[in-house]
Scaffold this active site. Structure first.
Site, PDB file in Angstrom:
ATOM      1  N   ASP A 110     -35.676  -7.232  20.848  1.00 38.24           N
ATOM      2  CA  ASP A 110     -36.295  -6.383  21.866  1.00 38.24           C
ATOM      3  C   ASP A 110     -37.826  -6.483  21.847  1.00 38.24           C
ATOM      4  O   ASP A 110     -38.448  -6.431  20.785  1.00 38.24           O
ATOM      5  CB  ASP A 110     -35.887  -4.931  21.547  1.00 38.24           C
ATOM      6  CG  ASP A 110     -35.654  -4.104  22.786  1.00 38.24           C
ATOM      7  OD1 ASP A 110     -35.542  -4.678  23.878  1.00 38.24           O
ATOM      8  OD2 ASP A 110     -35.571  -2.860  22.644  1.00 38.24           O
ATOM      9  N   HIS A 111     -38.405  -6.586  23.030  1.00 38.87           N
ATOM     10  CA  HIS A 111     -39.871  -6.507  23.186  1.00 38.87           C
ATOM     11  C   HIS A 111     -40.649  -7.490  22.316  1.00 38.87           C
ATOM     12  O   HIS A 111     -41.578  -7.099  21.598  1.00 38.87           O
ATOM     13  CB  HIS A 111     -40.360  -5.075  22.920  1.00 38.87           C
ATOM     14  CG  HIS A 111     -39.888  -4.102  23.950  1.00 38.87           C
ATOM     15  ND1 HIS A 111     -40.304  -4.152  25.261  1.00 38.87           N
ATOM     16  CD2 HIS A 111     -39.020  -3.060  23.868  1.00 38.87           C
ATOM     17  CE1 HIS A 111     -39.709  -3.183  25.935  1.00 38.87           C
ATOM     18  NE2 HIS A 111     -38.920  -2.510  25.125  1.00 38.87           N
ATOM     19  N   HIS A 116     -41.200   4.368  27.198  1.00 39.88           N
ATOM     20  CA  HIS A 116     -40.861   4.625  25.797  1.00 39.88           C
ATOM     21  C   HIS A 116     -41.405   5.975  25.332  1.00 39.88           C
ATOM     22  O   HIS A 116     -42.398   6.468  25.863  1.00 39.88           O
ATOM     23  CB  HIS A 116     -41.483   3.547  24.904  1.00 39.88           C
ATOM     24  CG  HIS A 116     -40.754   2.245  24.981  1.00 39.88           C
ATOM     25  ND1 HIS A 116     -41.199   1.125  24.352  1.00 39.88           N
ATOM     26  CD2 HIS A 116     -39.626   1.893  25.605  1.00 39.88           C
ATOM     27  CE1 HIS A 116     -40.375   0.130  24.593  1.00 39.88           C
ATOM     28  NE2 HIS A 116     -39.403   0.572  25.359  1.00 39.88           N
ATOM     29  N   GLY A 153     -36.713   3.474  27.916  1.00 41.98           N
ATOM     30  CA  GLY A 153     -37.138   4.874  27.862  1.00 41.98           C
ATOM     31  C   GLY A 153     -36.009   5.800  28.282  1.00 41.98           C
ATOM     32  O   GLY A 153     -36.229   6.837  28.909  1.00 41.98           O
ATOM     33  N   SER A 199     -34.234   7.937  26.798  1.00 37.43           N
ATOM     34  CA  SER A 199     -34.238   9.316  26.283  1.00 37.43           C
ATOM     35  C   SER A 199     -34.838  10.280  27.293  1.00 37.43           C
ATOM     36  O   SER A 199     -34.510  11.464  27.306  1.00 37.43           O
ATOM     37  CB  SER A 199     -35.078   9.401  24.996  1.00 37.43           C
ATOM     38  OG  SER A 199     -34.616   8.499  24.035  1.00 37.43           O
ATOM     39  N   VAL A 256     -32.229   3.088  24.647  1.00 35.94           N
ATOM     40  CA  VAL A 256     -32.511   4.425  24.129  1.00 35.94           C
ATOM     41  C   VAL A 256     -32.895   4.309  22.662  1.00 35.94           C
ATOM     42  O   VAL A 256     -32.222   3.606  21.902  1.00 35.94           O
ATOM     43  CB  VAL A 256     -31.261   5.346  24.239  1.00 35.94           C
ATOM     44  CG1 VAL A 256     -31.605   6.769  23.808  1.00 35.94           C
ATOM     45  CG2 VAL A 256     -30.686   5.348  25.644  1.00 35.94           C
ATOM     46  N   THR A 297     -35.739   6.978  21.131  1.00 33.64           N
ATOM     47  CA  THR A 297     -36.398   8.215  20.691  1.00 33.64           C
ATOM     48  C   THR A 297     -35.400   9.346  20.414  1.00 33.64           C
ATOM     49  O   THR A 297     -35.453  10.002  19.378  1.00 33.64           O
ATOM     50  CB  THR A 297     -37.422   8.664  21.762  1.00 33.64           C
ATOM     51  OG1 THR A 297     -38.302   7.565  22.002  1.00 33.64           O
ATOM     52  CG2 THR A 297     -38.224   9.865  21.307  1.00 33.64           C
TER      53      THR A 297
HETATM   54 ZN   LIG Z   1     -37.880  -0.758  25.456  1.00 33.85          ZN
END
Ligand SMILES: [Zn+2]
Length: 283
Positions: free
Chosen positions: A83-84, A180, A209, A211, A231, A233
């Site tokens: 991810d990212h 995020h 993001g 959450s 998800v 957080t």
């Molecule tokens: Zn992300």
């Protein structure tokens, strides 16, 4: 025993049946086991994600064999997603480590450079059966700040069309309001913009993001065509709350038992997200 899946078959099924697959970030063994427990309990497909920003918390090359083994042994389809990623070097490392899916960021690059870099990532990844996700607009706030996105940070439908056409990317993470670290649905999703992007691009669509997105907006987004939602957080907060309760209840804390509590906290949190996304029973 199932084969490690890339994102495409998971998202194809999700889109056809009107649910989204959850992508949950692991950073240690308790989170990984807790997520798999939740997917087994709910019979849901699962995306296990490791973000570049979490690499200080685990040793990628020694963690991956365990994640691969658990994913292959799981009774439902599991994708292992990097991810990212923020550079080509880290993407190459992820491909070498055995991920079935990679996501590259890069919104800070000039547009034409991004197109070129993404085309290269797609070529490298597709050659070994790995799917590619990239973001459009800012799902990660510059400098990691929180808050509601400004219109200039949102994904542009015309750019989405051009970008997907020219890069062949499989999944587009679209910035339509969520970012995020949001824990409350403080910003509604721009559903009209999402509709335009869905109509103008051939790729699968994802939201990050998760959450901070309300159930009603989540359902509407899935109805429009979103098939993957990230998800983290909320999961971290739920596990932390469970650990705090355990500490409050026990004067002599047994650390291995507390690690089990944290695993249980992650399971509870992911079961809740799977229900929100509608993926239960679709394994
Ligand atoms: Zn992300």
């Amino acid at each position: 025993m199932t084969l490690l899946s890339n994102l495409t078959p998971l998202l194809k099924d999700a889109k056809a049946a009107g649910y989204a697959v959850g992508s949950f970030n692991v950073f240690n063994m308790e989170s990984l086991l807790g997520f798999i427990d939740a997917a087994v309990e709910t019979q849901s497909p699962l995306v296990v994600a490791i973000a570049e920003s979490h690499l200080p918390y685990l040793d990628l090359e020694s963690f991956m064999p365990m994640a691969l083994e658990l994913a292959r042994r799981a009774p439902m389809p599991v994708a292992l997603h990097f991810d990212h990623a923020r550079s080509l070097q880290i993407i190459e490392r992820a491909l070498h480590a055995g991920f079935s899916s990679v996501m590259c960021d890069g919104y800070q690059l000039p547009y034409e450079t991004r197109v070129e870099e993404t085309r290269l990532v797609v070529r490298l990844a597709h050659a070994i059966g790995v799917s590619v996700e990239t973001e459009l607009g800012h799902v990660v706030r510059l400098g990691g700040s929180e808050g509601v996105l400004e219109s200039g940070e949102l994904a542009d439908p015309a750019v989405a069309h051009d970008f997907v056409q020219r890069t062949g990317v499989d999944v587009l993470a679209v910035a339509v309001g969520s970012t995020h670290s949001m824990t409350a649905p403080e910003a509604g999703l721009d559903l009209e913009r999402l509709k335009q992007i869905a109509q103008s691009s051939d790729s699968y669509l994802s939201l990050h993001g998760g959450s901070g997105i309300s159930v009603s907006h989540l359902r509407a987004a899935i109805g429009i065509g979103v098939s993957k939602v990230s998800v983290f957080t909320k999961l971290a907060n739920t596990a932390l709350t469970q650990a705090r309760k355990y500490l409050d209840k026990h004067e002599d804390v047994n650390l291995p038992d507390m690690c089990l509590e944290i695993r249980g906290g992650f399971r509870t949190a992911v079961v809740e997200q799977i229900e929100r996304l509608g993926s239960a029973g679709h394994a």
